[in-house]
Design a protein around this motif. Structure first.
Motif, PDB file in Angstrom:
ATOM      1  N   THR A 125       0.837  -1.198   0.000  1.00  0.00           N
ATOM      2  CA  THR A 125       0.000   0.000   0.000  1.00  0.00           C
ATOM      3  C   THR A 125       0.875   1.253   0.000  1.00  0.00           C
ATOM      4  OG1 THR A 125      -1.780  -1.174   1.132  1.00  0.00           O
ATOM      5  CG2 THR A 125      -1.830   1.231   1.234  1.00  0.00           C
ATOM      6  N   LYS A 172      -3.229  -0.569  -4.733  1.00  0.00           N
ATOM      7  CA  LYS A 172      -4.589  -0.403  -4.232  1.00  0.00           C
ATOM      8  C   LYS A 172      -5.270  -1.760  -4.191  1.00  0.00           C
ATOM      9  CE  LYS A 172      -4.557   4.180  -4.483  1.00  0.00           C
ATOM     10  NZ  LYS A 172      -3.682   4.722  -3.483  1.00  0.00           N
ATOM     11  N   VAL A 200      -8.147  -3.726  -5.220  1.00  0.00           N
ATOM     12  CA  VAL A 200      -9.155  -3.563  -6.280  1.00  0.00           C
ATOM     13  C   VAL A 200     -10.215  -4.664  -6.231  1.00  0.00           C
ATOM     14  CG1 VAL A 200      -7.621  -2.266  -7.805  1.00  0.00           C
ATOM     15  CG2 VAL A 200      -7.735  -4.772  -7.997  1.00  0.00           C
ATOM     16  N   MET A 205      -4.623  -6.913  -5.414  1.00  0.00           N
ATOM     17  CA  MET A 205      -3.975  -5.598  -5.329  1.00  0.00           C
ATOM     18  C   MET A 205      -3.324  -5.271  -6.665  1.00  0.00           C
ATOM     19  SD  MET A 205      -2.437  -5.717  -1.448  1.00  0.00           S
ATOM     20  CE  MET A 205      -2.250  -3.920  -1.350  1.00  0.00           C
ATOM     21  N   ARG A 241      -1.317  -2.040  -9.223  1.00  0.00           N
ATOM     22  CA  ARG A 241      -0.636  -0.742  -9.353  1.00  0.00           C
ATOM     23  C   ARG A 241      -0.183  -0.556 -10.796  1.00  0.00           C
ATOM     24  NH1 ARG A 241       5.029   1.743  -7.026  1.00  0.00           N
ATOM     25  NH2 ARG A 241       5.225   2.970  -8.908  1.00  0.00           N
TER      26      ARG A 241
END
Length: 163
Positions: free
Chosen positions: A132, A137, A139, A159, A161
């Protein structure tokens, strides 16, 4: 740790990699792998042909390993996936952060446009915090998708990015 170097692993590193993988597999609280997985099966999984496998070292000691691979084929091959394991003696010393930074750099250099973690066990709070802070994020949340060995059914996270 500032003196961490990361190098490609070879099959001559099998014993070292297994020494890091085995406790993680046996604990069963961070990876969705069979807790009774054999050495051979674990090394075949980690060193799968599509994986670039790397080792984090400092002062001659191997402190962690990770793999980098495409998350999907075809239209999804611009998104990569990684798996990270830190040696038990090196936890809490910045090795995971160093491997993450290296993987993001290698992923960009390889032409990936995003990184995705498909099945992050929600109780793995140290990893979730590191990712994080690095811009990942959550999702997706898969309710009760993982049978945790001590906490019962817990959520798994997806997660993501952009790179």
């Amino acid at each position: 740790m500032n003196d961490v170097t990361i190098r490609p692993a070879t099959r001559t590193d099998d014993d070292t990699v297994w020494a890091m993988l085995e406790p993680v597999i046996r604990n069963g609280d961070t990876y969705a792998l069979p807790r009774d997985m054999t050495r051979e099966a674990a090394l075949a999984y980690w060193f799968a042909p599509a994986n670039a496998v790397l080792l984090a070292e400092s002062a001659g000691a191997v402190l962690g390993t990770y793999y980098l691979r495409s998350n999907a084929m075809g239209g999804g091959d611009h998104v990569c996936n990684c798996g990270y394991v830190t040696a038990p003696t090196a936890q809490g010393k910045g090795i995971a952060r160093a491997m993450l930074a290296d993987s993001l750099e290698r992923a960009r250099a390889a032409g990936y446009r995003a990184m995705q973690y498909n099945f992050v066990i929600s109780t793995n709070t140290r990893a979730i915090d590191i990712w994080t802070r690095a811009g990942f994020k959550v999702v997706g949340r898969l309710p009760a998708a993982y049978r945790h060995p001590t906490q019962g059914d817990v959520d798994a996270l997806v997660m993501f990015r952009q790179l």
